[in-house]
Enzyme design. Structure first.
Site, PDB file in Angstrom:
ATOM      1  N   LYS A   1       0.954  -1.270  -0.061  1.00 21.91           N
ATOM      2  CA  LYS A   1       0.039  -0.125   0.008  1.00 21.91           C
ATOM      3  C   LYS A   1       0.784   1.267   0.218  1.00 21.91           C
ATOM      4  CE  LYS A   1      -3.981  -0.032   2.218  1.00 21.91           C
ATOM      5  NZ  LYS A   1      -4.397  -0.679   3.322  1.00 21.91           N
TER       6      LYS A   1
ATOM      7  N   ARG B   1      -3.341   2.718   8.778  1.00 26.10           N
ATOM      8  CA  ARG B   1      -3.429   1.487   7.739  1.00 26.10           C
ATOM      9  C   ARG B   1      -2.346   0.519   7.831  1.00 26.10           C
ATOM     10  NH1 ARG B   1      -7.775   2.775   4.106  1.00 26.10           N
ATOM     11  NH2 ARG B   1      -8.174   5.058   4.397  1.00 26.10           N
TER      12      ARG B   1
ATOM     13  N   GLY C   1      -7.749  -7.754   3.482  1.00 26.22           N
ATOM     14  CA  GLY C   1      -8.545  -7.816   4.426  1.00 26.22           C
ATOM     15  C   GLY C   1      -8.064  -8.923   5.707  1.00 26.22           C
TER      16      GLY C   1
ATOM     17  N   MET D   1      -5.390  -7.673   7.620  1.00 26.16           N
ATOM     18  CA  MET D   1      -4.848  -7.129   8.709  1.00 26.16           C
ATOM     19  C   MET D   1      -5.709  -5.757   8.972  1.00 26.16           C
ATOM     20  SD  MET D   1      -0.791  -7.350   8.475  1.00 26.16           S
ATOM     21  CE  MET D   1      -1.034  -6.830   6.802  1.00 26.16           C
TER      22      MET D   1
ATOM     23  N   ARG E   1      -3.550  -1.857  -6.535  1.00 30.46           N
ATOM     24  CA  ARG E   1      -2.896  -3.012  -6.697  1.00 30.46           C
ATOM     25  C   ARG E   1      -3.307  -3.782  -7.618  1.00 30.46           C
ATOM     26  NH1 ARG E   1      -5.368  -4.940  -0.992  1.00 30.46           N
ATOM     27  NH2 ARG E   1      -7.350  -4.915  -1.830  1.00 30.46           N
TER      28      ARG E   1
ATOM     29  N   HIS F   1     -15.314  -9.698   0.598  1.00 30.43           N
ATOM     30  CA  HIS F   1     -14.240 -10.539   1.181  1.00 30.43           C
ATOM     31  C   HIS F   1     -14.119 -12.061   0.537  1.00 30.43           C
ATOM     32  CE1 HIS F   1     -12.561 -13.471   3.954  1.00 30.43           C
ATOM     33  NE2 HIS F   1     -11.595 -12.639   3.899  1.00 30.43           N
TER      34      HIS F   1
ATOM     35  N   SER G   1      16.612 -39.864 -14.096  1.00 33.26           N
ATOM     36  CA  SER G   1      15.648 -39.205 -13.454  1.00 33.26           C
ATOM     37  C   SER G   1      15.627 -39.053 -12.049  1.00 33.26           C
ATOM     38  CB  SER G   1      14.504 -39.684 -14.395  1.00 33.26           C
ATOM     39  OG  SER G   1      13.197 -38.981 -13.843  1.00 33.26           O
TER      40      SER G   1
ATOM     41  N   CYS H   1      11.145 -36.513 -11.562  1.00 33.64           N
ATOM     42  CA  CYS H   1       9.712 -36.988 -11.844  1.00 33.64           C
ATOM     43  C   CYS H   1       8.880 -37.285 -10.470  1.00 33.64           C
ATOM     44  CB  CYS H   1       9.791 -38.191 -12.740  1.00 33.64           C
ATOM     45  SG  CYS H   1      10.653 -39.724 -11.836  1.00 33.64           S
TER      46      CYS H   1
ATOM     47  N   TYR I   1      14.189 -31.744 -18.351  1.00 34.38           N
ATOM     48  CA  TYR I   1      12.821 -31.840 -18.103  1.00 34.38           C
ATOM     49  C   TYR I   1      12.398 -32.000 -16.891  1.00 34.38           C
ATOM     50  CZ  TYR I   1      13.271 -37.112 -17.628  1.00 34.38           C
ATOM     51  OH  TYR I   1      13.556 -38.336 -17.224  1.00 34.38           O
TER      52      TYR I   1
HETATM   53  C1  PEP Z   1       9.821 -40.746  -6.642  1.00 37.48           C
HETATM   54  O1  PEP Z   1      10.210 -41.494  -5.813  1.00 37.48           O
HETATM   55  O2  PEP Z   1      10.060 -39.580  -6.456  1.00 37.48           O
HETATM   56  C2  PEP Z   1       9.028 -41.459  -7.598  1.00 37.48           C
HETATM   57  C3  PEP Z   1       8.713 -40.727  -8.550  1.00 37.48           C
HETATM   58  O3  PEP Z   1       8.695 -42.602  -7.627  1.00 37.48           O
HETATM   59  P1  PEP Z   1       7.683 -43.246  -6.627  1.00 37.48           P
HETATM   60  O4  PEP Z   1       6.714 -41.970  -6.417  1.00 37.48           O
HETATM   61  O5  PEP Z   1       6.609 -43.984  -7.514  1.00 37.48           O
HETATM   62  O6  PEP Z   1       8.208 -43.820  -5.567  1.00 37.48           O
END
Ligand code: PEP
Ligand code: MG
Length: 922
Positions: free
Chosen positions: A49, A118, A127, A129, A383, A499, A817, A884, A904
C-alpha cells in the site's frame, strides 16, 4: 537512488510521501517507469500500500497526504512488543508536518486533523490486517468537527465509527456487540441505510458504545488523540500476528519475517454528504476480462463498509446497472440502481482515466480503492487485481494486443493457478433436470459440488469426509480456513469485491455471492423459505451464479481461444521440457492435450492394481518356486503387453519412459483376513500355507526393503517379463503397421538404484532380453525393424548413495531421472507413509519452512540434486537429466528446478499447464 532504498532501519523509518514524491520524480526524470520506481520504493520496506501511495503521488494522482512507517518497526515490535521512543518522536514530527501541509491540527477542537492508520504488507493480504479510521476525535472534538462542517450527522457518524473500530481492533471487543445496538437503532427509527439514522440516534449510540467499551475492557475510550494514534499503530502491528493473518500466510506461503508497514494518512470523508462516497473498482472486468471499468460504490459511507461487503452497494457504470437489478430486484425491490456514471458523471470519467493511467503504468489490471469527498476524488490504494482464470488469459492477451505490455510481461501477469483452474470448470447440464434453487452474483467462475457447511469448524470436519460448500451470510477473514478446505463458497450478502469474492477468486474456488432468498441460521440454511440442514448436497455453477439441490457431475470447461495463443508464448520462453507422469490411456491423452511433450514416468506397477491383475501379481509374489513364478509372470506379461500397445500407439512420435517394477511388496499383498480368505478361495490355496508365505515375505520396513531394482537382482525373470512385454507390444504395432519403428522412442528406467554394479546387472539383463527376443523372431523384416529401434536406458536417482555416485551411474546411462519423493524420504530419513501427522508440527515450529514432500527441501535434497547433476555431467556431458517426483509439479519448487538447468520435469497431467507457465515465467 540509494537515498530512498536504504531506509530499512529504525533511524530512517518514516517516509512522507506528500513531501518526497516530487524529489523522486526529479531524480528519475525521464527514467520514471515501473521498474525504476519499484527499485526506489521497495515494497519490502514500505509495504504494497505504501509503495503504491508513493508511486501514485509521483504520478500526480490525488492521494490523501500522509506518511509511512516502514516494515522494520514491525520486526522490532515483534521482538520487543514496544515502539522505541525515538520512533515515537519521529511519528509526532511527521504528524506536525502533516498539520503544516493541511493547515489542520491533530487534537484541535476547532480545526481538527483526523487520520487513518492502515496496515500494508509487502505482499497483498486483502482484509487480513487492521485499519482504523477517524483517529483524532473525542467528546469535544466531535462537536468542533460538527460546527466546522456544519454537519452534525457526519461528525457523529465518524465518531461512532471510530468507537466501533477502536473497540474491536485495539480493545479486542467482539464486533457484534457494536452491531446489535446499531441494527436496533435503525429498526426503531424505521430506516435501512446507515446514513439515514438521526443525529440524536447517533449521539445515543455513541454513549452506548462508550459504555460497551468501559464494560468490556474496563477502561474508558481514550480522549487523548496521541494515545489513540499510538494504540492504533500497535494494533495494526499486532494484526500481523493475528490468527487469520498467520493462516493466510500459511496458505499463500508468505514469510513471517516480512512484517507490515504502517501508513498514517489524513482522512478524506466519503460520509460527508450525498456528494460523497467510497468504492472499489477494477480497471477491467475481473470475471470475464472485458476491458471495461468494473466495481461498486456506496454513497455517504466510509471504506470499511464496502470492503466487508455487508452493505448494499451501487454499480459503478451504466453497463453494470442491469445485472445489479437482476440480482437485487427480488429481494430489495430496488427499481434500477443508479450507477456512479449517472449520479456523478465527472467523477466517473476521472476515475476511469486514473484507472487506465495506473493500469498502463503497472502493466496490469488494477484493483483501486477510492473515496469521493464532496465531489473531489481521492485514490486510497491501487494494486494488481485478483481475477478469474478466464479473465487472466483474456487480460494478458488483450493487453499485448493493446501494446500496453509485451508477451514476456504478459506471461508474468498470469496467476500461476490460472491454467489449473481452467481445467475443472462446469456442471454437466445433461444431468440437470430441475430448475436452480436460487441464484446470485457469479463471483468466481467454475463449479463445485459438496455438502453444506455453515461454519469453519464444520467445514474442516466435513472436508475429511468429502467435498464441502461453505455457506455463510457473509464471510470475514476469520473464515479463511473454512474457505481453504471448501470447494465452493456461497454467501447471502456481499458484492463482487466482498471478502468472499476476492478470496475465492484468488484461490481459484467457485464462489457465488449475494444469493437471493438465502439466509443462514446456525446449522441450517434457508433458501426462499425452505430449510436445508447442514450436510445437504448442493451443486453450484459459479460461472452463471446458479445453485442446484443435489449432486450434479462436473465437467471440464471450454478452454478459451487465448489459451492457444498464450501457450505459444510459453513455448517461446520456456527452456525446460515438460513431460508427464502417466500410465492410463485417459491420463496420457490428457497429458498430451495439455502440452506434455513426452511421458516421463510410466509407473508399471500401477498397471496391476485392478482386481483381476492384482490376483496374479499376488500369486507371482507368493510363488513357491521359479517355475511357479514364471507361470504367473507369463500371464502378467499378456496384460502388460496389451497396455504397452495402447500406450505406444497414442504416444506415437514421443518418448515414453517406462519404469520397471518398483513396488514395496506390501502394497500388493492381501492386508487382512478377509482378503487372505478371498485370495485362498480364488487360488485354491490352503490358508495356513498362504499365511506362512505372507509371514516370510513380511518386511518391517518395506520402503527400504525388497523393492525397486533389488527385485530384479534376486528375481531377474520379473524384469525380463517386462522388457519382453515392451518388445512384444512394439513388434505387434510395427507388424500391424499401426506405428512405424521410427515413431517409437521407448526409454527403460531402473528404479531405486543404489550403485553402478547393481545398475550394470540390470542393464545387461535388459540388453540380453532385447537380443534374445530379436534372435527368436522368425520374421526377418520385423527383426530388421526392431534393430532400428534404439531404446534408451536410464536410472532413477532416489537414494543419497546413488546421488553421490551419479558420475559412475551416468557413465552407463542415456538418462537419469530424480525420484525426489524417495530421495526426500531417504535423505531426511523421513517415512513417506508415516510422517504426515507430525510434519505440520514441524512446519509450525519452523523446523522446516514447508512440508518437504510437497516443496523441495533445497538445503538438503536440493544440494544432493546439484551434486549429482554436476557429477553426472562431468562423466557424461550428453546425459539427459530430469526430475519426476511430485515436486516437479509444485509451484514453489518449479523455479528452483528450472535453476538446476536440467532437461525436463515430469509431473502429473493436470499440473502440466502450470509447470509450463511457471517455467516460462522464470
Ligand atoms: C519418486 O520416488 O520420486 C518417484 C517418482 O517414484 P515413486 O513415487 O513411484 O516412488
Ligand atoms: Mg520412487
Amino acid at each position: 537512488m540509494k537515498h530512498f532504498s536504504d531506509q530499512n532501519s529504525l533511524d530512517r523509518i518514516i517516509f512522507n510521501f506528500s513531501h518526497y514524491s516530487k524529489e523522486i520524480t526529479q531524480i528519475l526524470n525521464e527514467n520514471f517507469n515501473k521498474e525504476t520506481v519499484e527499485l526506489i520504493v521497495d515494497k519490502k520496506i514500505w509495504g504494497g500500500k505504501g509503495s503504491a501511495l508513493i508511486t501514485m503521488s509521483c504520478l500526480g494522482i490525488d492521494v490523501p497526504p500522509g506518511f509511512i512507517v516502514n516494515t522494520s518497526l514491525c520486526s522490532y515490535y515483534n521482538s520487543y512488543n514496544s515502539i522505541p521512543s525515538e520512533v515515537e518522536n519521529k511519528i509526532k514530527h511527521a504528524i506536525q508536518s502533516l498539520e503544516d501541509t493541511l493547515s489542520l491540527v491533530f487534537g484541535s477542537i476547532d480545526n481538527p486533523l483526523l487520520i487513518s492508520v492502515r496496515s500494508g504488507a509487502p505482499i497483498s493480504m486483502p482484509g487480513m490486517m487492521d485499519t482504523i479510521l477517524n483517529i483524532g476525535l473525542n467528546d469535544e472534538i466531535v462537536e468542533g468537527l460538527s460546527k466546522k462542517y456544519n454537519n452534525p450527522r457526519f461528525a457523529y457518524d465518524s465518531y461512532r465509527r471510530l468507537l466501533h473500530m477502536f473497540g474491536t481492533t485495539v480493545m479486542q471487543i467482539e464486533s457484534n456487540l457494536f452491531d446489535l445496538p446499531f441494527d436496533y437503532l435503525k429498526i426503531s427509527e424505521g430506516v435501512t441505510s446507515d446514513h439515514h439514522v438521526s443525529v440524536d440516534g447517533l449521539k445515543k449510540l455513541i454513549n452506548t458504545y462508550k459504555n460497551i467499551i468501559l464494560e468490556q475492557s474496563k477502561e474508558d475510550f481514550p480522549q487523548n488523540v496521541y494515545d489513540q494514534l499510538f494504540r492504533a499503530i500497535k494494533a495494526v502491528l499486532d494484526s500481523w500476528q493475528s490468527k487469520r493473518a498467520i493462516k493466510y500466510r500459511e496458505i499463500y506461503n508468505i514469510s513471517e519475517d516480512l512484517g507490515t508497514a504502517v501508513t498514517v494518512q489524513a482522512m478524506v470523508f466519503g460520509n460527508l454528504s450525498e456528494k460523497s462516497c467510497t468504492g472499489v473498482i477494477f480497471s477491467r472486468n475481473p470475471s470475464n476480462g472485458d476491458n471495461e471499468i468494473f466495481g461498486e460504490f456506496l454513497l455517504n459511507a466510509q471504506g470499511e463498509d464496502i470492503v466487508s461487503g455487508i452493505k448494499n452497494s451501487l454499480p459503478i457504470s451504466i453497463k453494470m446497472e442491469k445485472s445489479w437489478q437482476i440480482i437485487n430486484n427480488e429481494d430489495l425491490s430496488i427499481s434500477i440502481p443508479e450507477s456512479m456514471e449517472r449520479l456523478m458523471p465527472d467523477v466517473f470519467v476521472k476515475l476511469k482515466n486514473i484507472s487506465k493511467k495506473l493500469e498502463y503504468f503497472y502493466g496490469d489490471m488494477q484493483d483501486i480503492e477510492f473515496t469521493v469527498e464532496n465531489g473531489r476524488l481521492w485514490i486510497l490504494q491501487s494494486r494488481s487485481g485478483k481475477r478469474s482464470s478466464l479473465a487472466s488469459l483474456k487480460i494478458a492477451n488483450d493487453m499485448v494486443e493493446e501494446k500496453i505490455i509485451n508477451k514476456k510481461q504478459a506471461l508474468k501477469i498470469i496467476p500461476i493457478q490460472t491454467f489449473e483452474q481452467l481445467l475443472h470448470c462446469g456442471l454437466d447440464y445433461s444431468f440437470i433436470k430441475i430448475p436452480p434453487l436460487t441464484c446470485g452474483l457469479p463471483a468466481s467462475p467454475g463449479a463445485a459440488v459438496g455438502m453444506v457447511a455453515t461454519n469453519v469448524k464444520d467445514a474442516e470436519l466435513m472436508a475429511k469426509m468429502g467435498k464441502v460448500i461453505l455457506v455463510r451470510n457473509e464471510t470475514s477473514p476469520e473464515d479463511m480456513s473454512g474457505i481453504a478446505v471448501a470447494d465452493g463458497i456461497i454467501t447471502a450478502r456481499g458484492g463482487m469485491t466482498s471478502h468472499a469474492a476476492v478470496v475465492a477468486r484468488g484461490m481459484g474456488k467457485s464462489c457465488i455471492c449475494s444469493v437471493s432468498g438465502l439466509f443462514v441460521d446456525g446449522k441450517n440454511i434457508h433458501i426462499n423459505g425452505e430449510k436445508f440442514p447442514s450436510g445437504t448436497y448442493l451443486s453450484m455453477d459459479s460461472t452463471k451464479g446458479e445453485i442446484y439441490l443435489g449432486q450434479i457431475p462436473i465437467i471440464a470447461s471450454n478452454i478459451p481461444y487465448e489459451f492457444e495463443m498464450i501457450n505459444s508464448w510459453i513455448n517461446e520462453y520456456k527452456k525446460i521440457d515438460i513431460h508427464a507422469n502417466a500410465e492410463t490411456i485417459g491420463d496420457i491423452e490428457s497429458a498430451f492435450s495439455l502440452g506434455a511433450t513426452a511421458i516421463g514416468l510410466c509407473r508399471t506397477e500401477h498397471m496391476f492394481f485392478s482386481p483381476e491383475r492384482i490376483f496374479y501379481m499376488r500369486k507371482m509374489i507368493l510363488s513357491k518356486d521359479h517355475s511357479d513364478r514364471v507361470f504367473n509372470l507369463d500371464i502378467l506379461e499378456k496384460y502388460q503387453q496389451h497396455d504397452f500397445e495402447k500406450i505406444f500407439e497414442i504416444s506415437k512420435g514421443k518418448a515414453v519412459t517406462i519404469r520397471l517394477l518398483d513396488p514395496p511388496l506390501h502394497e500388493f499383498l492381501p492386508h487382512d483376513d478377509k482378503e487372505i480368505k478371498e485370495f485362498c478361495i480364488q487360488s485354491n490355496s490352503i490358508e495356513s500355507d498362504v499365511k506362512l508365505s505372507l509371514a516370510i515375505k513380511k518386511e518391517h520396513n518395506p520402503m527400504l526393503g525388497h523393492r525397486g531394482c533389488r527385485l530384479a537382482i534376486t528375481y531377474p525373470e520379473i524384469y525380463i517379463m517386462q522388457v519382453r512385454a515392451i518388445l512384444c507390444a512394439i513388434s505387434k504395432l510395427v507388424s500391424e503397421r499401426k506405428v512405424s519403428e521410427y515413431e517409437l522412442y521407448p526409454e527403460i528406467m531402473i528404479p531405486l538404484v543404489s550403485n553402478v554394479n547393481e545398475l550394470a546387472i540390470c542393464k545387461k539383463l535388459v540388453q540380453d532380453t532385447f537380443d534374445d527376443f530379436c534372435e527368436s523372431l522368425n520374421d526377418n523384416d520385423l527383426k530388421n525393424s526392431l534393430s532400428k529401434i534404439s531404446y534408451k536406458f536410464g536410472a532413477m536417482i532416489e537414494l543419497p548413495c546413488a546421488a553421490l555416485q551419479a558420475d559412475r551411474i551416468a557413465e552407463i546411462c542415456d538418462f537419469i531421472s530424480f525420484g525426489t519423493n524417495d530421495l526426500t524420504q531417504t535423505t531426511l530419513g523421513l517415512s513417506r507413509d508415516d510422517s504426515a501427522n507430525f510434519i505440520a508440527t514441524y512446519v509450525n515450529k519452523k523446523i522446516w519452512n514447508n512440508d518437504p514432500f510437497v516443496t523441495i527441501e533445497q538445503s538438503t535434497v536440493g544440494e544432493l540434486l546439484k551434486i549429482a547433476i554436476n557429477k553426472a555431467r562431468s562423466s557424461n556431458p550428453k546425459i539427459k537429466i530430469g526430475i519426476c517426483g511430485e515436486h516437479a509439479g509444485n509451484p514453489e519448487s518449479i523455479p528452483f528446478i528450472n535453476s538446476l538447468q536440467i532437461d525436463y520435469i515430469s509431473c502429473s497431467p493436470y499440473r502440466i499447464p502450470l509447470a509450463r507457465l511457471i517455467s516460462s515465467q522464470v
